[in-house]
Write a protein that holds these residues in place. Structure first.
Motif, PDB file in Angstrom:
ATOM      1  N   THR A   1     -16.526   5.211   0.960  1.00  0.00           N
ATOM      2  CA  THR A   1     -16.598   3.749   0.911  1.00  0.00           C
ATOM      3  C   THR A   1     -17.926   3.241   1.453  1.00  0.00           C
ATOM      4  O   THR A   1     -18.607   2.424   0.818  1.00  0.00           O
ATOM      5  CB  THR A   1     -15.438   3.130   1.707  1.00  0.00           C
ATOM      6  OG1 THR A   1     -14.202   3.562   1.140  1.00  0.00           O
ATOM      7  CG2 THR A   1     -15.498   1.611   1.673  1.00  0.00           C
TER       8      THR A   1
ATOM      9  N   GLY B   1      -7.585  -1.464  -4.879  1.00  0.00           N
ATOM     10  CA  GLY B   1      -7.760  -0.599  -3.716  1.00  0.00           C
ATOM     11  C   GLY B   1      -7.895   0.873  -4.027  1.00  0.00           C
ATOM     12  O   GLY B   1      -7.835   1.712  -3.127  1.00  0.00           O
ATOM     13  N   LEU B   2      -8.103   1.214  -5.285  1.00  0.00           N
ATOM     14  CA  LEU B   2      -8.118   2.625  -5.667  1.00  0.00           C
ATOM     15  C   LEU B   2      -9.360   3.352  -5.161  1.00  0.00           C
ATOM     16  O   LEU B   2      -9.365   4.587  -5.071  1.00  0.00           O
ATOM     17  CB  LEU B   2      -8.010   2.761  -7.191  1.00  0.00           C
ATOM     18  CG  LEU B   2      -6.735   2.172  -7.811  1.00  0.00           C
ATOM     19  CD1 LEU B   2      -6.770   2.322  -9.324  1.00  0.00           C
ATOM     20  CD2 LEU B   2      -5.483   2.846  -7.244  1.00  0.00           C
ATOM     21  N   GLN B   3     -10.411   2.602  -4.806  1.00  0.00           N
ATOM     22  CA  GLN B   3     -11.607   3.261  -4.284  1.00  0.00           C
ATOM     23  C   GLN B   3     -11.316   4.006  -2.984  1.00  0.00           C
ATOM     24  O   GLN B   3     -12.014   4.963  -2.637  1.00  0.00           O
ATOM     25  CB  GLN B   3     -12.735   2.242  -4.082  1.00  0.00           C
ATOM     26  CG  GLN B   3     -12.511   1.226  -2.971  1.00  0.00           C
ATOM     27  CD  GLN B   3     -12.870   1.711  -1.578  1.00  0.00           C
ATOM     28  OE1 GLN B   3     -13.737   2.567  -1.409  1.00  0.00           O
ATOM     29  NE2 GLN B   3     -12.190   1.183  -0.587  1.00  0.00           N
ATOM     30  N   GLY B   4     -10.281   3.590  -2.269  1.00  0.00           N
ATOM     31  CA  GLY B   4      -9.947   4.224  -0.999  1.00  0.00           C
ATOM     32  C   GLY B   4      -9.292   5.590  -1.121  1.00  0.00           C
ATOM     33  O   GLY B   4      -9.154   6.311  -0.126  1.00  0.00           O
ATOM     34  N   ILE B   5      -8.906   5.965  -2.345  1.00  0.00           N
ATOM     35  CA  ILE B   5      -8.221   7.244  -2.537  1.00  0.00           C
ATOM     36  C   ILE B   5      -9.135   8.418  -2.188  1.00  0.00           C
ATOM     37  O   ILE B   5      -8.699   9.402  -1.578  1.00  0.00           O
ATOM     38  CB  ILE B   5      -7.680   7.360  -3.972  1.00  0.00           C
ATOM     39  CG1 ILE B   5      -6.499   6.389  -4.166  1.00  0.00           C
ATOM     40  CG2 ILE B   5      -7.238   8.786  -4.277  1.00  0.00           C
ATOM     41  CD1 ILE B   5      -5.913   6.384  -5.562  1.00  0.00           C
TER      42      ILE B   5
ATOM     43  N   ASP C   1      -2.738   3.029  -4.726  1.00  0.00           N
ATOM     44  CA  ASP C   1      -3.440   3.370  -3.488  1.00  0.00           C
ATOM     45  C   ASP C   1      -2.423   3.583  -2.373  1.00  0.00           C
ATOM     46  O   ASP C   1      -1.333   2.998  -2.393  1.00  0.00           O
ATOM     47  CB  ASP C   1      -4.435   2.267  -3.112  1.00  0.00           C
ATOM     48  CG  ASP C   1      -3.777   1.149  -2.323  1.00  0.00           C
ATOM     49  OD1 ASP C   1      -3.962   1.089  -1.099  1.00  0.00           O
ATOM     50  OD2 ASP C   1      -3.046   0.348  -2.940  1.00  0.00           O
TER      51      ASP C   1
ATOM     52  N   ASP D   1      -5.553  -4.143 -10.900  1.00  0.00           N
ATOM     53  CA  ASP D   1      -6.550  -3.100 -10.637  1.00  0.00           C
ATOM     54  C   ASP D   1      -7.507  -2.907 -11.807  1.00  0.00           C
ATOM     55  O   ASP D   1      -8.556  -2.265 -11.658  1.00  0.00           O
ATOM     56  CB  ASP D   1      -5.864  -1.772 -10.312  1.00  0.00           C
ATOM     57  CG  ASP D   1      -4.921  -1.305 -11.424  1.00  0.00           C
ATOM     58  OD1 ASP D   1      -4.058  -2.096 -11.829  1.00  0.00           O
ATOM     59  OD2 ASP D   1      -5.052  -0.147 -11.858  1.00  0.00           O
TER      60      ASP D   1
ATOM     61  N   ASN E   1     -11.553  -1.674   1.300  1.00  0.00           N
ATOM     62  CA  ASN E   1     -11.751  -2.121  -0.079  1.00  0.00           C
ATOM     63  C   ASN E   1     -12.637  -3.358  -0.115  1.00  0.00           C
ATOM     64  O   ASN E   1     -13.453  -3.535  -1.030  1.00  0.00           O
ATOM     65  CB  ASN E   1     -10.404  -2.461  -0.725  1.00  0.00           C
ATOM     66  CG  ASN E   1      -9.464  -1.290  -0.772  1.00  0.00           C
ATOM     67  OD1 ASN E   1      -9.872  -0.174  -1.088  1.00  0.00           O
ATOM     68  ND2 ASN E   1      -8.194  -1.520  -0.478  1.00  0.00           N
TER      69      ASN E   1
ATOM     70  N   ASN F   1      -5.329  10.327  -9.262  1.00  0.00           N
ATOM     71  CA  ASN F   1      -5.998   9.103  -9.684  1.00  0.00           C
ATOM     72  C   ASN F   1      -6.476   9.329 -11.111  1.00  0.00           C
ATOM     73  O   ASN F   1      -6.446  10.437 -11.632  1.00  0.00           O
ATOM     74  CB  ASN F   1      -7.177   8.801  -8.745  1.00  0.00           C
ATOM     75  CG  ASN F   1      -7.686   7.378  -8.886  1.00  0.00           C
ATOM     76  OD1 ASN F   1      -7.221   6.616  -9.716  1.00  0.00           O
ATOM     77  ND2 ASN F   1      -8.655   7.035  -8.051  1.00  0.00           N
TER      78      ASN F   1
ATOM     79  N   HIS G   1      -0.219  -5.243  -8.590  1.00  0.00           N
ATOM     80  CA  HIS G   1      -1.106  -4.125  -8.220  1.00  0.00           C
ATOM     81  C   HIS G   1      -2.426  -4.732  -7.752  1.00  0.00           C
ATOM     82  O   HIS G   1      -3.198  -5.258  -8.542  1.00  0.00           O
ATOM     83  CB  HIS G   1      -1.335  -3.218  -9.430  1.00  0.00           C
ATOM     84  CG  HIS G   1      -1.939  -1.886  -9.086  1.00  0.00           C
ATOM     85  ND1 HIS G   1      -2.977  -1.749  -8.182  1.00  0.00           N
ATOM     86  CD2 HIS G   1      -1.666  -0.624  -9.524  1.00  0.00           C
ATOM     87  CE1 HIS G   1      -3.302  -0.466  -8.082  1.00  0.00           C
ATOM     88  NE2 HIS G   1      -2.516   0.230  -8.883  1.00  0.00           N
TER      89      HIS G   1
END
Length: 298
Positions: free
Chosen positions: A93, A275-279, A242, A21, A59, A296, A272
């Motif tokens: 997103t 995909g943290l943008q989806g949080i 995520d 990540d 993502n 986050n 890992h």
């Protein structure tokens, strides 16, 4: 970067997480790996436009938009769900992708199922002209080639590598690059057994297994138990997870450790995949359901 997880597990089992990540601030994890050789190929073919597919919180869509702009491509996203047409500003997103100059075509879920059919692709060519096609989730031979670079020489000490599975590209790369004595375990984010066949298209070895007990009801599904686990893991290890992919995989691995699934002295590497943008998008849904939000680094 490999980060040791400091939890005292039974049977002297050790847990390490590979922080894919952190590869890139906006194109993280397996999306960076999958796009690397596809964008090089698009340039080699003198393509000016990248076209791909994805859902509302994909993502992949976010990564293609940013990486495409960074590399000088126009990008087009075929988005599942025509009801999203007038809701871009409500969706972190899609808003991010649009800010990075991606053009959208919203299609119904029924129509979206035809995304791999030749007639559907021909229709898109008539509409948008020539483009380089990247499949949903980014998985193709070039994506697998990129994911084969995830493991490095320092990872030879691990007995097990574990990753979340969406379209099968990441695990296929791990399978192909793992050493003969290493086992790859995949944790599908979706319900269904079709992934075995998808992985066999690209995987060159039989050193893998899918564990399908930790999808929490299916793709995009989440409950209070998973939320609390992800937040506790962040508090204890300073590693954000995520909720769609990596969070479920890490939950599954730790549960299996506590159930004595792994032999004593096993060294386990968690991948890992970002995909943290989806949080942000998930937290909007959680607030609506009056559930705790996910932590986050933000």
């Amino acid at each position: 970067m490999n980060q040791q997880i400091h939890i005292n597990f039974p049977n002297k089992i050790s847990l390490t997480i590979k922080r894919e990540d952190l590869i890139h601030p906006l194109v993280s994890g397996n999306k960076f790996r999958k796009l690397k050789y596809n964008l090089l190929q698009a340039k080699a073919e003198n393509k000016e436009t990248i076209l791909t597919f994805g859902g509302a919180f994909s993502n992949h869509i976010a990564a293609v938009a940013y990486a495409g702009k960074e590399q000088g491509f126009k990008t087009i996203g075929i988005i599942r769900g025509d009801e999203l047409f007038d809701k871009i500003d409500e969706n972190p997103t899609l808003k991010f992708a649009q800010e990075n100059e991606m053009k959208f075509e919203f299609v119904s879920r029924e129509e979206y199922r035809n995304k791999s059919e030749s007639y559907f692709l021909e229709k898109l060519k008539e509409q948008f002209g020539d483009f380089y096609l990247v499949p949903e989730g980014g998985t193709n031979e070039l994506a697998v080639k990129g994911c084969e670079e995830i493991l490095t020489a320092e990872d030879a000490v691990f007995n097990y590598m574990c990753c979340a599975v969406g379209t099968g590209g990441t695990i296929s790369g791990l399978i192909n690059s793992a050493l003969p004595n290493q086992k790859i375990l995949g944790f599908p984010a979706l319900k269904g057994d079709f992934l075995n066949d998808e992985i066999r298209i690209f995987a060159k070895k039989d050193n893998w297994n899918l564990i399908s007990d930790y999808h929490f009801g299916g793709y995009g599904k989440i409950n209070l138990e998973l939320i609390e686990f992800i937040n506790a893991f962040f508090d204890e290890n300073n590693v954000p997870l995520d909720p769609i992919y990596t969070g479920k995989m890490v939950f599954g691995v730790i549960d299996l450790i506590n159930k004595n699934y792994f032999p004593a002295d096993s060294k386990i590497l968690l991948i890992h995949t970002g995909g943290l943008q989806g949080i942000d998008g998930m937290n909007i849904k959680l607030k609506q359901k009056k559930l705790p939000i996910l932590k986050n680094n933000d």
